[in-house]
Motif scaffolding. Structure first.
Motif, short mmCIF file in Angstrom:
data_model
loop_
_atom_site.label_atom_id
_atom_site.label_comp_id
_atom_site.label_asym_id
_atom_site.label_seq_id
_atom_site.Cartn_x
_atom_site.Cartn_y
_atom_site.Cartn_z
N ASP A 251 0.83 -1.21 0.00
CA ASP A 251 0.00 0.00 0.00
C ASP A 251 0.86 1.26 0.00
OD1 ASP A 251 -2.39 -1.35 -0.05
OD2 ASP A 251 -2.66 -1.34 2.12
N ILE A 252 1.97 1.23 0.74
CA ILE A 252 2.88 2.37 0.77
C ILE A 252 3.44 2.65 -0.62
CG2 ILE A 252 5.20 3.05 1.50
CD1 ILE A 252 3.35 3.67 3.71
N VAL A 253 3.83 1.59 -1.33
CA VAL A 253 4.39 1.76 -2.68
C VAL A 253 3.33 2.32 -3.62
CG1 VAL A 253 5.39 0.58 -4.68
CG2 VAL A 253 6.12 -0.03 -2.36
N ARG A 254 2.10 1.75 -3.57
CA ARG A 254 1.02 2.24 -4.43
C ARG A 254 0.74 3.73 -4.17
NH1 ARG A 254 -1.41 -2.61 -2.67
NH2 ARG A 254 -1.30 -4.26 -4.26
N THR A 255 0.67 4.08 -2.88
CA THR A 255 0.35 5.45 -2.53
C THR A 255 1.44 6.41 -2.99
OG1 THR A 255 -0.95 4.72 -0.62
CG2 THR A 255 -0.23 7.00 -0.62
N GLU A 256 2.70 6.00 -2.86
CA GLU A 256 3.80 6.86 -3.28
C GLU A 256 3.84 7.02 -4.79
OE1 GLU A 256 6.98 9.42 -3.36
OE2 GLU A 256 5.56 8.90 -1.75
N VAL A 257 3.54 5.94 -5.52
CA VAL A 257 3.44 6.06 -6.98
C VAL A 257 2.36 7.07 -7.34
CG1 VAL A 257 2.76 4.86 -9.10
CG2 VAL A 257 4.34 3.76 -7.50
N GLY A 258 1.21 7.00 -6.67
CA GLY A 258 0.13 7.94 -6.92
C GLY A 258 0.52 9.36 -6.58
N ARG A 259 1.22 9.54 -5.46
CA ARG A 259 1.64 10.88 -5.04
C ARG A 259 2.59 11.49 -6.08
NH1 ARG A 259 5.43 13.87 -2.05
NH2 ARG A 259 6.95 12.21 -2.42
N GLN A 260 3.57 10.69 -6.51
CA GLN A 260 4.52 11.22 -7.49
C GLN A 260 3.83 11.51 -8.82
OE1 GLN A 260 8.40 9.52 -7.87
NE2 GLN A 260 8.57 8.95 -5.72
N THR A 261 2.89 10.65 -9.21
CA THR A 261 2.15 10.88 -10.45
C THR A 261 1.39 12.20 -10.40
OG1 THR A 261 1.91 8.50 -10.83
CG2 THR A 261 0.39 9.94 -12.00
N GLU A 262 0.74 12.47 -9.27
CA GLU A 262 0.00 13.72 -9.10
C GLU A 262 0.94 14.93 -9.11
OE1 GLU A 262 -3.24 14.31 -8.97
OE2 GLU A 262 -3.78 12.21 -9.21
N LEU A 263 2.10 14.80 -8.46
CA LEU A 263 3.05 15.91 -8.43
C LEU A 263 3.60 16.21 -9.82
CD1 LEU A 263 5.01 15.18 -5.13
CD2 LEU A 263 3.36 17.01 -5.54
N VAL A 264 3.79 15.17 -10.63
CA VAL A 264 4.25 15.37 -12.00
C VAL A 264 3.17 16.12 -12.80
CG1 VAL A 264 4.79 14.20 -14.18
CG2 VAL A 264 5.85 13.43 -12.05
N GLU A 265 1.91 15.72 -12.59
CA GLU A 265 0.82 16.40 -13.30
C GLU A 265 0.69 17.85 -12.84
OE1 GLU A 265 -2.71 14.12 -12.86
OE2 GLU A 265 -1.97 12.41 -14.05
N ILE A 266 0.88 18.10 -11.55
CA ILE A 266 0.85 19.47 -11.04
C ILE A 266 1.99 20.28 -11.66
CG2 ILE A 266 1.24 20.88 -8.97
CD1 ILE A 266 -0.37 18.79 -7.40
#
Length: 622
Positions: A251-266
């Motif tokens: 879950d930690i890995v999934r959440t971090e992938v999502g966080r980085q994906t969102e930051l890239v989009e931002i």
């Protein structure tokens, strides 16, 4: 939770596993490795820590940022605390038992030991070490483990000293307990070969099994910690510290992938908007008559309200980048590192007592338009100033995408900012401890837990479930010692697993039971001095008063093997008391009367003997 195409995103992950070793003494002194209750501390002392330069004159970025937070560190010492733990005496030689254990672990991971192990100092100024650094020693390199998704390399295996245990935050800083400081700790670092959240969890589980196979690691909450390094192709390497549970890793890995994906989009959106970060400004006058309790309280206390204009950030500061965490939460984490309680920003205002008129005035004061955002900090003037500078710096990194950093794992599977990633400048040689030359030829390779399960079934005739419970349980070394001393394997296994579990459910303080207690109790049972049925009662008595021997506790509780005449007398009394039921039901009354007989004998008699005598008496009357 969104499931991503991890291959397409370029997910790369690695693990750092930290496991306490179950040695008799600490790594660099002769103090015991048992944890103490903070209330048992006998004295306290305080320290202030500051970063030092490396041999090349460099200062580590992580240590430098940590030192900017002015804190006092208080340490709880005990009657077992020595001068080494207080950093008032040089460390002793590396503990031989700990070195032998890590060499066993190295064999299980097919690693190559170094020719000479040199102790290094790793700069740590967060108060978790009284010296301001952690001692660490590279023992082996270049190994490999198998997972369902392919092999994962093991880059290095280090022997380290555990940090002090954080007790609580104080008004002036942090309070630590010295009982944990110096416990031998093995650190295992994998190669960045992990390509999915499931593989990360699989690799951690495999490493955990190999560690427990030695029978020489501590068990329980806090004795093993997993750090996860995660990055995606357009992101950056982020180290997530302190994942306590194996179940949380994927879950930690999934959440971090999502966080980085969102930051890239931002980042991409900010670039499209030609966004920029302005200079912090004092906007205290805007809130001179505010109804906001937080802001008003800061101003009434002589503090200030500092703001930073974020051109083109409107709507993005409040954008969610992880469950219940937003870009503004990231800004707030940085502000908190400098003493602020958090931040307010225009994506969430008006709210919290701040009016729309004040929001308009705020925008006017810093020259922000409707397309811009503004973040503010209200605190003591020096805190507000340093905190808003930290917010501005984090906002600038949002323009670049994902910052490299160290984050802490939260209980909900999300993470929070801790500090920058450490660099090479944090490591330098320890001159007080001589090097050692590891000799793996003197160390036998431990039996894997998977092999133990098979052996317990074949050799001891344990069923598969019980065999696995024992092999993977914390009592595995004790089980093998008991069997070697002549205890029946099934009796030893059921006592250590089933009986202890049942006693714990009955609120018996089983944590007070030692290996000696089990050896004495099962020794009495093997010798015929205690029926098997009396084992739970005797263990319960010992757990309540662990200072007694098993013989003393058995005598005080009236436990022990009753003579056949005494057993027959007790059975006869139960049968006669229920004579009408026996005459009417015959052998169908056996089950109920058996329980009554065992209760009357209170663990003094073997169940087989009671059963035999009860059947005889029922048959006489049926």
């Amino acid at each position: 939770m969104t499931e991503y195409d991890y291959e397409d995103l370029g997910l790369v992950a690695g693990l750092e596993i930290h496991q306490q070793l179950d040695t008799a003494t600490k790594l660099f002194c002769n103090c015991p490795t048992e944890l103490r209750d903070p209330d048992e501390s006998t004295r306290r002392f305080t320290r202030y820590l500051h970063p030092t330069r490396s041999e090349l004159g460099e200062i580590d970025d992580a240590a430098l940022e940590e030192s900017k937070v002015d804190r006092e560190f208080e340490y709880l010492a005990y009657d077992t605390t020595c001068l080494v733990e207080e950093d008032d005496e040089p460390p002793h030689r590396l503990d031989d038992e700990a070195l032998e254990t890590v060499l066993e672990i190295a064999q299980l991971m097919a690693m190559s030991p170094v020719d000479q192990a040199n102790v290094m100092r790793k700069l740590v100024v967060d108060g978790s070490n009284t010296s301001g650094f952690q001692r660490s020693t590279l023992i082996a390199t270049d190994g490999e483990i198998e997972t369902e998704e392919g092999p994962v390399g093991i880059e290095d295996l280090l022997l380290e000293e555990e940090s002090a245990q954080r007790v609580e935050e104080t008004d002036d800083g942090v309070r630590y307990s010295l009982d944990r400081l110096g416990i031998p700790l093995v650190e295992i670092g994998t190669s960045p070969d992990i390509r999915s959240p499931e593989q990360a969890r699989d690799a951690a589980a495999r490493i955990g099994m190999l560690l427990r196979s030695t029978g020489k690691v501590k068990r329980g909450l806090g004795t093993i910690r997993q750090d996860v390094n995660v990055s995606i192709a357009e992101g950056a390497r982020v180290e997530i510290k302190g994942v306590q549970s194996l179940d949380d890793i994927d879950d930690i890995v999934r959440t971090e992938v999502g966080r980085q994906t969102e930051l890239v989009e931002i980042r991409d959106e900010l670039e499209a908007r030609d966004a920029a970060v302005g200079d912090p400004q004092d906007v205290s006058e805007v809130f001179a008559d505010t109804d906001s309790g937080v802001i008003g309280g800061a101003l009434d206390g002589g503090g200030s309200v500092m703001a930073v204009p974020l051109a083109g950030f409107d709507g993005l500061v409040g954008r969610e980048i992880a469950p219940d965490r937003r870009l503004g939460t990231e800004f707030s984490d940085h502000a908190k590192r400098h003493g602020a309680g958090g931040i307010f920003h225009t994506d969430e205002l008006p709210a919290y007592g701040v009016t729309s008129e004040e929001v308009d005035a705020l925008r006017d004061a810093v020259g922000a338009t409707e397309d811009d955002a503004v973040a503010i900090v209200a605190a003591a003037t020096d805190v507000a100033s340093s905190s808003i500078e930290a917010v501005a710096e984090r906002a600038r990194t949002a323009l670049e995408g994902v910052p490299e950093e160290t984050r802490g794992a939260n209980d909900d599977g999300t993470t929070r900012y801790l500090r920058p990633l450490p660099g090479a400048a944090r490591m330098y040689p320890e001159t007080d401890v001589p090097p050692v030359e590891p000799d793996p030829s003197e160390v036998a390779e431990p039996e894997l837990l998977t092999a133990k399960v098979e052996r317990y079934q074949a050799e001891y005739d344990l069923d598969a479930g019980l065999a696995e419970q024992v092999a993977y349980g914390k009592f595995m070394p004790l089980f093998e010692d008991l069997v070697a001393d002549g205890t029946d394997p099934t009796l030893a296994a059921t006592t250590l697993e089933s009986t202890v579990t049942e006693l714990r459910r009955d609120d018996v303080p089983v944590e007070n039971l030692t290996a000696t207690h089990f050896e004495q109790v099962l020794g009495m049972a093997t010798a015929g001095d205690l029926p098997n049925e009396g084992i739970p009662d005797l263990l319960s008595a010992l757990a309540t008063d662990p200072s007694r021997s098993a013989e003393e506790a058995a005598e005080a509780a009236g436990l022990g093997s009753a003579a056949e005449d005494e057993v027959r007398e007790a059975v006869l009394e139960v049968v006669e008391r229920n004579e009408g039921q026996v005459e009417q039901e015959g052998m169908q009354a056996f089950s109920g009367l058996m329980g009554e007989c065992m209760g009357a004998l209170r663990g003094k008699a073997d169940g087989d003997l009671v059963s035999e005598l009860l059947r005889e008496e029922i048959q006489k009357r049926a």
